[in-house]
Design an enzyme around this catalytic site. Structure first.
Site, PDB file in Angstrom:
ATOM      1  N   HIS A   1       0.827  -1.196   0.000  1.00  0.00           N
ATOM      2  CA  HIS A   1       0.000   0.000   0.000  1.00  0.00           C
ATOM      3  C   HIS A   1       0.875   1.264   0.000  1.00  0.00           C
ATOM      4  O   HIS A   1       0.554   2.261   0.644  1.00  0.00           O
ATOM      5  CB  HIS A   1      -0.922  -0.005   1.218  1.00  0.00           C
ATOM      6  CG  HIS A   1      -2.247   0.670   1.016  1.00  0.00           C
ATOM      7  ND1 HIS A   1      -3.417  -0.028   0.893  1.00  0.00           N
ATOM      8  CD2 HIS A   1      -2.599   1.970   0.903  1.00  0.00           C
ATOM      9  CE1 HIS A   1      -4.431   0.827   0.746  1.00  0.00           C
ATOM     10  NE2 HIS A   1      -3.945   2.053   0.744  1.00  0.00           N
TER      11      HIS A   1
ATOM     12  N   THR B   1       4.453  -0.253  -5.083  1.00  0.00           N
ATOM     13  CA  THR B   1       5.131   0.308  -3.907  1.00  0.00           C
ATOM     14  C   THR B   1       6.575   0.673  -4.225  1.00  0.00           C
ATOM     15  O   THR B   1       7.419  -0.198  -4.444  1.00  0.00           O
ATOM     16  CB  THR B   1       5.089  -0.621  -2.665  1.00  0.00           C
ATOM     17  OG1 THR B   1       3.717  -0.862  -2.317  1.00  0.00           O
ATOM     18  CG2 THR B   1       5.792   0.017  -1.467  1.00  0.00           C
TER      19      THR B   1
HETATM   20  C1  LIG Z   1      -2.456   9.290  -1.656  1.00  0.00           C
HETATM   21  C2  LIG Z   1      -2.679   7.831  -1.807  1.00  0.00           C
HETATM   22  C3  LIG Z   1      -3.962   7.312  -1.678  1.00  0.00           C
HETATM   23  C4  LIG Z   1      -4.176   5.935  -1.836  1.00  0.00           C
HETATM   24  N1  LIG Z   1      -5.464   5.456  -1.757  1.00  0.00           N
HETATM   25  C5  LIG Z   1      -5.688   4.130  -1.995  1.00  0.00           C
HETATM   26  C6  LIG Z   1      -7.008   3.616  -2.027  1.00  0.00           C
HETATM   27  O1  LIG Z   1      -7.975   4.346  -1.860  1.00  0.00           O
HETATM   28  N2  LIG Z   1      -7.160   2.291  -2.259  1.00  0.00           N
HETATM   29  C7  LIG Z   1      -6.096   1.444  -2.467  1.00  0.00           C
HETATM   30  O2  LIG Z   1      -6.287   0.238  -2.676  1.00  0.00           O
HETATM   31  N3  LIG Z   1      -4.833   1.904  -2.454  1.00  0.00           N
HETATM   32  C8  LIG Z   1      -4.607   3.230  -2.241  1.00  0.00           C
HETATM   33  N4  LIG Z   1      -3.327   3.708  -2.250  1.00  0.00           N
HETATM   34  C9  LIG Z   1      -2.207   2.781  -2.524  1.00  0.00           C
HETATM   35  C10 LIG Z   1      -1.929   2.727  -4.020  1.00  0.00           C
HETATM   36  O3  LIG Z   1      -2.972   2.099  -4.722  1.00  0.00           O
HETATM   37  C11 LIG Z   1      -0.620   1.965  -4.309  1.00  0.00           C
HETATM   38  O4  LIG Z   1      -0.689   0.688  -3.705  1.00  0.00           O
HETATM   39  C12 LIG Z   1       0.617   2.698  -3.787  1.00  0.00           C
HETATM   40  O5  LIG Z   1       0.489   4.097  -3.971  1.00  0.00           O
HETATM   41  C13 LIG Z   1       1.863   2.190  -4.502  1.00  0.00           C
HETATM   42  O6  LIG Z   1       3.003   2.803  -4.027  1.00  0.00           O
HETATM   43  P1  LIG Z   1       3.686   4.092  -4.710  1.00  0.00           P
HETATM   44  O7  LIG Z   1       2.898   5.285  -4.271  1.00  0.00           O
HETATM   45  O8  LIG Z   1       5.064   4.095  -4.163  1.00  0.00           O
HETATM   46  O9  LIG Z   1       3.626   3.907  -6.210  1.00  0.00           O
HETATM   47  C14 LIG Z   1      -3.090   5.070  -2.091  1.00  0.00           C
HETATM   48  C15 LIG Z   1      -1.810   5.615  -2.220  1.00  0.00           C
HETATM   49  C16 LIG Z   1      -1.600   6.962  -2.091  1.00  0.00           C
HETATM   50  C17 LIG Z   1      -0.203   7.509  -2.262  1.00  0.00           C
END
Ligand SMILES: Cc1cc2nc3c(=O)[nH]c(=O)nc-3n(C[C@H](O)[C@H](O)[C@H](O)COP(=O)(O)O)c2cc1C
Length: 415
Positions: free
Chosen positions: A299, A331
């Site tokens: 996440h 990630t």
């Molecule tokens: C601001 C933000 C909000 C996110 N909201 C969700 C979400 O609502 N549902 C979800 O499954 N993952 C959510 N994520 C996780 C992303 O889907 C993803 O797994 C993650 O951003 C990957 O890592 P990275 O930011 O280093 O690319 C969120 C990530 C960020 C940065």
């Protein structure tokens, strides 16, 4: 050494004055050569609570820094003297083509980072030929995202709420709108401790306190956009007033189990992917349930801190379940080289969260285009320099993972 006066006709060819770019946004985005450059621009332009909500992660933020470090700590092993004049960066993922080996991850509250929000992401994804994922916590409706990316691929991300009928009503809407893949996120039984949000007093919608007003002064454009466009509303839930953690803990169901996953699988007509797999054992368990794909993810470091590093898990998971399911990884991706390395080690696809959001905060829709363009160029260049012209040609032999952190051998098992 004999010196002479410089002559005008010698100097003339050296003087290269470029026509100044008058479009400030274009100038700004063109100056960004990396995702980190976009991040710096985003930081300058976005109020602190919104930037930190995006950039930050949980507790001491160890999960995200280790994930990024793992990508830095690789060695590429190139093959030489190959004809790399044309390179193909696409293939099929979950039953349909993608033009690039990455797509846009689901993110909540996206219009708070920059008002163009999900619609900007969906437009940019449509142009690039990559899937766009809409979060349950998204700030654009299922139908509006579909309208922004009518011919491309849209994926819907599901969080199971305590009120199940409401979650499943969203799933039905996504199916009716033609979304082809459901991402079921399983790593949020409770909210992670996002300490930056606590320290900033981050709330939804952003509160006007003396601190936020002072922070807003050098960032007028964000506030103009925020105050002169449609108020922040969630696509799938009623208005909320409070912190993000309170919202998550009020709504999300901490009792969801493998049986529920099997039940959701039976409700959804398209491809089903479980997002947030963090051990080999869980990868095997969900594959046994018959899902089409898994996302190795912690996440973006926003839930459990000191979690397993998805990129380190990848080789073993690929060996164990790679023939039975499609492996997606996210990630920590900040460069096209990270994406190429993931494909080489057995991922079918990757997702970008922050890399897309930094682009969005740096310049709205044009900024998302720029983020995708930077990653696309890096993917293509890395493939060419490795001597491969198609994703199918990437193999584990192209990447050596160097170890900075290795588990200590257990000396004695406890009885
Ligand atoms: C601001 C933000 C909000 C996110 N909201 C969700 C979400 O609502 N549902 C979800 O499954 N993952 C959510 N994520 C996780 C992303 O889907 C993803 O797994 C993650 O951003 C990957 O890592 P990275 O930011 O280093 O690319 C969120 C990530 C960020 C940065």
């Amino acid at each position: 050494m004999k010196r002479q006066f410089p002559k005008v006709h010698d100097l003339a060819p050296l003087m290269k004055f470029k026509k100044p770019e008058i479009n400030g946004k274009k100038r700004r985005l063109d100056s960004a050569l990396t995702i980190e450059d976009l991040r710096k621009i985003a930081k300058r332009r976005t109020p602190r609570p919104a930037f930190d909500y995006t950039d930050g992660s949980a507790e001491a933020e160890i999960s995200i820094s280790r994930a990024r470090e793992a990508f830095t700590d690789i060695q590429f092993n190139p093959a030489i003297l190959r004809d790399v004049s044309t390179v193909n960066t696409g293939w099929d993922v979950l039953g349909a083509p993608v033009a690039l080996p990455f797509g846009i991850a689901p993110t909540g509250f996206t219009r708070m980072m920059q008002t163009e929000g999900e619609i900007a992401g969906a437009h940019a994804a449509a142009r690039a030929g990559i899937p766009f994922s809409l979060s349950t916590m998204g700030t654009a409706s299922i139908e509006d995202v579909k309208a922004a990316n009518p011919n491309g691929r849209n994926w819907f991300q599901l969080y199971m709420w305590k009120e199940r009928e409401r979650s499943m009503a969203l799933v039905d809407r996504a199916a009716a709108a033609g979304y082809d893949t459901l991402l079921v996120t399983v790593d949020v039984p409770v909210a992670g401790a996002r300490l930056r949000d606590k320290r900033n007093g981050m709330s939804i919608p952003p509160a006007l306190t003396p601190g936020t007003v002072i922070n807003a002064l050098p960032r007028p454009q964000w506030w103009i956009d925020f105050l002169t466009t449609e108020p922040l509303a969630f696509a799938s839930l009623d208005r909320w007033s409070g912190t993000v953690a309170e919202l998550l803990d009020t709504m999300f169901d901490p009792t969801v189990t493998f049986e529920d996953l099997a039940w959701i699988r039976d409700q959804w007509p398209g491809k089903i992917v479980v997002k947030g797999i963090q051990t080999v054992a869980d990868a095997k368990a969900v594959v046994d349930l018959g899902v089409d794909g898994i996302v190795l993810s912690n996440h973006g470091g926003r839930q459990l801190d000191r979690a397993p590093i998805p990129f380190h898990l990848l080789p073993e998971v690929a060996t164990e379940v790679g023939n039975d399911t499609e492996i997606v990884l996210d990630t920590g991706i900040m460069s096209g080289a990270d994406i190429v390395a993931s494909i080489a080690l057995g991922a079918r696809f990757t997702l970008i969260g922050r890399a897309y959001l930094y682009g969005l905060m740096a310049g709205g829709e044009a900024g998302v285009d720029r983020a995708i363009e930077i990653l696309r160029e890096q993917v293509e260049r890395t493939m060419r320099l490795l001597g491969v012209v198609a994703l199918e040609e990437l193999t584990p032999a192209h990447v050596t993972q160097l170890t900075r952190l290795a588990p200590r051998a257990r000396t004695a098992e406890r009885v």
